[in-house]
Write an enzyme that holds these catalytic residues in place. Structure first.
Site: not given
Ligand SMILES: N[C@@H](CCC(=O)NCCCC(=O)O)C(=O)O
Length: 246
Positions: A110, A214, A216
């Protein structure tokens, strides 16, 4: 030699500068895949950074805040830009660059996927809904992390295809930014139907890869569809550990 379970570094978030943490789902996925998770606290001390990398066999850049567009890809912030974390940006970019320089296996998830892209010269859409033409897929789902809400198409024979064994699957989605210009030396290996980049890999390496979704979130809920993404990293980490011992 007897190999011990490889140590997988997890980049942390600073919780406004008063803590260091990683969502438990990353820890659980690393353990399920056969690795030993190690949380890496944010630091700007280059010696500390190097000692951290001396002691891990692979690195996962985890999710979180938006990346500062002006600092990392020369764009003025749009009104739709979300919260940024400048200290974390510098830490994550340094980790990504040092990991590649030192041939440490690297997985971005992400935000981590987006950080890898900007660390090596790419850019981001600061906000998909306001910037991506034909943005017709919901990329910020209102559903549990163990449920896939939009599909992706995966390039044949890509690392992701090898890792999960299919070219078409539903993934979870918790983001509003995305890879725009792909960093030189990387290739797109999966997209959603509206063209958003959902996975990338480095073209001259088999151990630098990233996903916008994600995996995970599924694994921590005993759904092992994407466990191969972590198991592959652990296998590469074991190879790195073996080389270090030679
Ligand atoms: N801010 C970026 C990436 C979003 C992101 O990493 N979401 C997961 C948040 C929860 C975690 O910490 O895994 C976007 O909004 O594109």
């Amino acid at each position: 030699q007897d190999l011990q379970k490889p140590i997988i570094g997890l980049s942390s978030t600073s919780g406004g500068g008063t803590s260091t943490s990683v969502p438990l789902t990353y820890v659980q996925a690393v353990i399920r895949a056969g690795g030993v998770p190690m949380i890496l606290p944010i630091t700007h001390d280059h010696e500390l950074l190097k000692r951290m990398l001396d002691n891990i066999d692979a690195l996962i850049l985890t999710g979180g805040e938006d990346v500062d567009p002006l600092k990392w890809y020369g764009e003025e912030p749009l009104p739709a830009l979300g919260g940024i974390a400048p200290r974390r940006d510098s830490f994550d970019v340094a980790l990504a660059r040092l990991a590649v320089e030192r041939n440490i296996p690297l997985l971005g998830i992400c935000r981590g996927h987006q950080v890898i892209n900007v660390a090596f010269g790419g850019t981001l859409y600061q906000d998909i809904p306001s910037q991506v033409k034909d943005a017709r897929v919901k990329h910020r789902q209102n559903a549990a992390a163990n449920y896939g809400t939009h599909s992706i198409r995966i390039e044949q024979n890509s690392l992701l295809h090898q890792q999960i064994g299919t070219q078409h699957i539903a993934v979870n989605s918790f983001h509003h930014q995305a890879v725009k210009d792909v960093a030189p030396g990387f290739k797109v290996t999966a997209t959603s139907v509206d063209g958003v980049v959902e996975a990338m890999e480095k073209t001259d390496s088999d151990q630098v890869y990233s996903v916008q979704f994600h995996p995970e979130g599924f694994i921590a809920n005993d759904i092992n569809t994407f466990l191969g993404i972590f198991e592959y990293l652990v296998k590469k980490a074991e190879q790195h550990e073996r080389k270090k011992k030679q």
